[in-house]
Design a protein around this motif. Sequence first.
Motif, PDB file in Angstrom:
ATOM      1  N   PHE A 164     120.026  35.800 -12.210  1.00  0.00           N
ATOM      2  CA  PHE A 164     121.330  36.018 -12.835  1.00  0.00           C
ATOM      3  C   PHE A 164     122.430  35.706 -11.824  1.00  0.00           C
ATOM      4  CE2 PHE A 164     124.263  39.714 -14.397  1.00  0.00           C
ATOM      5  CZ  PHE A 164     125.109  38.811 -15.013  1.00  0.00           C
ATOM      6  N   ASP A 165     123.239  34.691 -12.152  1.00  0.00           N
ATOM      7  CA  ASP A 165     124.429  34.355 -11.368  1.00  0.00           C
ATOM      8  C   ASP A 165     125.634  34.743 -12.211  1.00  0.00           C
ATOM      9  OD1 ASP A 165     126.620  33.172 -10.185  1.00  0.00           O
ATOM     10  OD2 ASP A 165     125.654  31.233  -9.839  1.00  0.00           O
ATOM     11  N   PRO A 166     126.393  35.798 -11.834  1.00  0.00           N
ATOM     12  CA  PRO A 166     127.484  36.254 -12.711  1.00  0.00           C
ATOM     13  C   PRO A 166     128.536  35.171 -12.967  1.00  0.00           C
ATOM     14  CG  PRO A 166     127.270  37.691 -10.776  1.00  0.00           C
ATOM     15  CD  PRO A 166     126.250  36.595 -10.621  1.00  0.00           C
ATOM     16  N   ASN A 167     128.842  34.349 -11.963  1.00  0.00           N
ATOM     17  CA  ASN A 167     129.691  33.168 -12.121  1.00  0.00           C
ATOM     18  C   ASN A 167     130.817  33.387 -13.117  1.00  0.00           C
ATOM     19  OD1 ASN A 167     130.228  30.572 -11.294  1.00  0.00           O
ATOM     20  ND2 ASN A 167     129.006  29.611 -12.877  1.00  0.00           N
ATOM     21  N   LEU A 168     131.594  34.429 -12.893  1.00  0.00           N
ATOM     22  CA  LEU A 168     132.515  34.892 -13.926  1.00  0.00           C
ATOM     23  C   LEU A 168     133.954  34.507 -13.664  1.00  0.00           C
ATOM     24  CD1 LEU A 168     131.157  38.411 -14.634  1.00  0.00           C
ATOM     25  CD2 LEU A 168     131.339  36.517 -16.231  1.00  0.00           C
ATOM     26  N   VAL A 225     123.710  36.822  -1.686  1.00  0.00           N
ATOM     27  CA  VAL A 225     125.175  36.758  -1.772  1.00  0.00           C
ATOM     28  C   VAL A 225     125.650  35.437  -1.188  1.00  0.00           C
ATOM     29  CG1 VAL A 225     127.350  37.853  -1.108  1.00  0.00           C
ATOM     30  CG2 VAL A 225     125.346  39.275  -1.603  1.00  0.00           C
ATOM     31  N   LYS A 226     126.383  34.670  -2.006  1.00  0.00           N
ATOM     32  CA  LYS A 226     126.914  33.372  -1.566  1.00  0.00           C
ATOM     33  C   LYS A 226     128.252  33.577  -0.880  1.00  0.00           C
ATOM     34  CE  LYS A 226     126.090  32.410  -5.891  1.00  0.00           C
ATOM     35  NZ  LYS A 226     126.518  31.888  -7.190  1.00  0.00           N
ATOM     36  N   ARG A 227     128.457  32.878   0.243  1.00  0.00           N
ATOM     37  CA  ARG A 227     129.683  33.080   1.027  1.00  0.00           C
ATOM     38  C   ARG A 227     130.383  31.761   1.348  1.00  0.00           C
ATOM     39  NH1 ARG A 227     128.983  38.451   2.437  1.00  0.00           N
ATOM     40  NH2 ARG A 227     126.875  39.134   2.900  1.00  0.00           N
ATOM     41  N   ALA A 256     128.922  23.964  -6.206  1.00  0.00           N
ATOM     42  CA  ALA A 256     128.157  24.385  -5.018  1.00  0.00           C
ATOM     43  C   ALA A 256     127.262  25.575  -5.341  1.00  0.00           C
ATOM     44  CB  ALA A 256     129.100  24.739  -3.869  1.00  0.00           C
ATOM     45  N   GLY A 257     127.853  26.577  -6.007  1.00  0.00           N
ATOM     46  CA  GLY A 257     127.094  27.793  -6.314  1.00  0.00           C
ATOM     47  C   GLY A 257     125.927  27.508  -7.252  1.00  0.00           C
ATOM     48  N   ASP A 258     126.132  26.575  -8.174  1.00  0.00           N
ATOM     49  CA  ASP A 258     125.087  26.249  -9.149  1.00  0.00           C
ATOM     50  C   ASP A 258     123.926  25.515  -8.461  1.00  0.00           C
ATOM     51  OD1 ASP A 258     127.046  27.255 -10.866  1.00  0.00           O
ATOM     52  OD2 ASP A 258     127.863  25.254 -11.198  1.00  0.00           O
TER      53      ASP A 258
HETATM   54 MG    MG Z   1     129.645  30.346  -8.844  1.00  0.00          MG
END
Ligand code: MG
Length: 315
Positions: A164-168, A225-227, A256-258
């Motif tokens: 689960f990536d909240p990506n909100l 946690v992505k930084r 990038a996050g995806d």
């Molecule tokens: Mg993201």
Amino acid sequence: MSKILTIGEILVEIVATESGNGFREAIPLIGPFPSGAPAIFIDQVGRLGQECAIISRVGDDDFGHVNLDRLKSDGVDISGIEIMPQGTTGSAFVRYRKDGSRAFVFNIRNSACGTIDLSPDALRLIDSCTHMHVMGSALYAPSIVTSILTAVERIKARGGTVSFDPNLRPEILDSPGMRDALKTVLAKTDLFMPSGEELFLFTDAKTEEVAVAELLAAGIRATVVKRGASGASYFDSQSSFTLPGFKVEEVDPTGAGDCFGAAFVTFWLAGAEPREALLHANACGARAVTKVGPMEGASTRAELEALIASQRKHA
Ligand code: MG
Ligand code: ATP
């Protein structure tokens, strides 16, 4: 063999080539680039050679075919993408401001992917998958929330796993029923992948340690946690560590996050050590920001290994 599923928006992205404030004048644009957070994620999974599928809808238009062609050529099972004869493929216009923030014009809710629903074929596709990746940004319409929760239930019931990536975006968080939907997903999550402050979305905790401890106690097996340029951190009940970001020239941070999440989930499912998975995810996120267009910086395994090897030499 594991098979990763995601459900959600497929879009084209059209990017302003000059920074500035929004779209109220005629400006030069470049695109269409294939896009949509779940689509970027699953394209990157496919490019790593991992079996995967996406459930979505596009119109029978060029914007839809740009996405279908890319996903197919990168190895994604596109049988769950319905082509709506009367529909229009979603789109997002993006312009960067001088301070790096972004102005958007979205057509998602009223596009083909605003009507995602589970056909009998889609249910069969869900049952062929062993892992579900939930992208918070995909929870933009009630029928999609239902479709995602159905997939989560069915895959978990058969012994599968959920990331689960909240990506909100804040405007999604405040839409009716959204917090409940997110909490339902979190309760079924094995691997939680927030970026920065999203770690605190479901807790009153003030420190990362306390927030992570709460998540572990709630049954989440691992949190990543992505930084951004600083890299990423990993937490589970046995270990926690941070790896620095790779040094690259950032030209377009979207996606990038995806891509990071796609690499982490792929390595994690294959049984890689957390350090190995995080190293490859960092490399994948770093490569993603070096190209204009959200999916254009997706990587093959060889490209990840080359970046890792080159920065080991200079370390
Ligand atoms: Mg993201
Ligand atoms: P997105 O805008 O795609 O939603 P995000 O906020 O989910 O992004 P980020 O933390 O921005 O995620 O980026 C994900 C990962 O990509 C980072 O943890 C890092 O590994 C890598 N990354 C992002 N930006 C850079 C950069 N400028 N240099 C090196 N690595 C980067």
